[in-house]
Scaffold this motif. Structure first.
Motif, PDB file in Angstrom:
ATOM      1  N   ASP A  39       4.634   9.480  -1.451  1.00 35.47           N
ATOM      2  CA  ASP A  39       4.201   8.597  -2.644  1.00 35.47           C
ATOM      3  C   ASP A  39       4.998   7.278  -2.572  1.00 35.47           C
ATOM      4  N   LYS A  40       5.666   7.078  -1.697  1.00 38.05           N
ATOM      5  CA  LYS A  40       6.588   6.020  -1.841  1.00 38.05           C
ATOM      6  C   LYS A  40       5.446   4.673  -1.207  1.00 38.05           C
ATOM      7  N   PRO A  41       5.978   3.220  -1.636  1.00 36.65           N
ATOM      8  CA  PRO A  41       5.268   2.092  -1.305  1.00 36.65           C
ATOM      9  C   PRO A  41       5.275   2.202   0.311  1.00 36.65           C
ATOM     10  N   PRO A  45       0.618  -1.210   0.148  1.00 32.47           N
ATOM     11  CA  PRO A  45       0.037   0.182   0.008  1.00 32.47           C
ATOM     12  C   PRO A  45       0.915   1.242  -0.130  1.00 32.47           C
ATOM     13  N   ALA A  46       0.217   2.315  -0.387  1.00 29.18           N
ATOM     14  CA  ALA A  46       1.045   3.583  -0.470  1.00 29.18           C
ATOM     15  C   ALA A  46       1.475   4.210   1.093  1.00 29.18           C
ATOM     16  N   PHE A  81       4.038   2.607   6.246  1.00 29.91           N
ATOM     17  CA  PHE A  81       5.037   3.879   5.999  1.00 29.91           C
ATOM     18  C   PHE A  81       6.163   3.231   4.989  1.00 29.91           C
ATOM     19  N   CYS A  82       6.909   4.063   4.419  1.00 30.01           N
ATOM     20  CA  CYS A  82       8.000   3.904   3.564  1.00 30.01           C
ATOM     21  C   CYS A  82       8.983   3.639   4.830  1.00 30.01           C
ATOM     22  N   VAL A  83      10.474   3.139   4.359  1.00 33.35           N
ATOM     23  CA  VAL A  83      11.370   2.705   5.389  1.00 33.35           C
ATOM     24  C   VAL A  83      11.967   4.230   5.881  1.00 33.35           C
ATOM     25  N   TYR A  89       8.783   7.846  12.441  1.00 37.13           N
ATOM     26  CA  TYR A  89       7.711   7.461  13.323  1.00 37.13           C
ATOM     27  C   TYR A  89       8.280   6.771  14.492  1.00 37.13           C
ATOM     28  N   ASN A  90       8.930   5.571  14.572  1.00 37.27           N
ATOM     29  CA  ASN A  90       9.474   4.698  15.425  1.00 37.27           C
ATOM     30  C   ASN A  90      10.237   5.687  16.281  1.00 37.27           C
ATOM     31  N   GLN A  91      11.180   6.346  16.019  1.00 37.62           N
ATOM     32  CA  GLN A  91      11.967   7.608  16.963  1.00 37.62           C
ATOM     33  C   GLN A  91      11.169   8.414  17.782  1.00 37.62           C
ATOM     34  N   ASP A  92       9.880   8.893  17.492  1.00 38.87           N
ATOM     35  CA  ASP A  92       9.057   9.585  18.147  1.00 38.87           C
ATOM     36  C   ASP A  92       8.101   9.029  19.067  1.00 38.87           C
ATOM     37  N   TYR A  93       7.876   7.438  18.508  1.00 36.41           N
ATOM     38  CA  TYR A  93       6.855   6.691  19.083  1.00 36.41           C
ATOM     39  C   TYR A  93       7.118   6.575  20.813  1.00 36.41           C
ATOM     40  N   ASN A  94       6.078   6.880  21.426  1.00 35.62           N
ATOM     41  CA  ASN A  94       5.977   6.737  22.927  1.00 35.62           C
ATOM     42  C   ASN A  94       4.779   6.047  23.361  1.00 35.62           C
TER      43      ASN A  94
END
Length: 208
Positions: free
Chosen positions: A36-38, A28-29, A56-58, A64-69
């Motif tokens: 617009d990456k896969p 998915p996008a 998400f793309c890589v 996202y994971n860096q700021d995930y709490n």
């Protein structure tokens, strides 16, 4: 089957490329705004939405994971309660002497592993919160230019003066050297002009 059989010609063998194409599923996008990456990588949506993921793309999954709490929005008491429940795998506990296996609790190794993960996550959140409360940004983040240092000296201030120090000293000196407070003394007028020039320069330099 004989090679000259009429059924032999009706057999169709697909190529490996065709077989591989059928197995491929298009990712998915990426759900990151403007990307617009896969979106081939999954990221959890957060507490209370277990089993739900963003795609998400890589690059954006790393951001996202860096700021995930996981504990975002929880009070200290709620985090403490969560840590306590994690020691038993968030399952009910019984008094000493009860048959734990009969009640279906997890073994000690799995409980210890879960507690260790929660403790590590809580420690990171605590360090981050303490750092945001105690850290103070330095007033000047770069080396002062000669004219900036000279302007601070005109206001009787040192290189480590803050914005509030500059504003406060400027108001104080204006009151002292204003012509109305000195009976029209020309020396006070010249000093006041020098103070105004110094303050305006510091303001243009972004130090006020």
């Amino acid at each position: 089957m004989k090679l000259e059989s009429k059924y032999f010609d009706s057999i169709r063998v697909g190529s490996k490329r065709q077989q591989g194409a059928k197995k491929e599923t298009r990712a998915p996008a990426c759900q990151w705004k403007g990307c617009d990456k896969p979106g081939a990588h999954k990221a959890p949506k957060g507490r209370g939405r277990d089993g739900e993921y963003f795609h998400f793309c890589v690059d954006h999954v790393r951001q996202y994971n860096q700021d995930y709490n996981y504990f975002d929005g929880m009070s200290d008491a709620e985090v403490s309660s969560f840590r306590k429940d994690a020691l038993t795998g968030h399952r009910p506990t019984w008094k000493t002497g009860a048959n734990a296996w009969a009640h279906g609790t997890r073994d000690e190794a799995r409980n210890a592993e879960a507690a260790e993960r929660v403790n590590a996550a809580t420690a990171r959140v605590t360090r981050k919160a303490r750092s945001s409360r105690t850290e103070t940004a330095p007033t000047f983040r770069r080396q002062l230019k000669p004219l900036e240092r000279k302007s601070l000296k005109v206001l009787d201030l040192g290189d480590d003066a803050s914005r509030e120090d500059v504003k406060s000293r400027f108001k104080e000196l204006v009151k002292i050297h204003h012509p109305d407070a000195n009976g029209g003394d020309t020396r006070s007028e010249e000093k006041l002009r020098e103070i105004l020039q110094a303050y305006n320069y510091l303001k243009q330099s972004g130090l006020v």
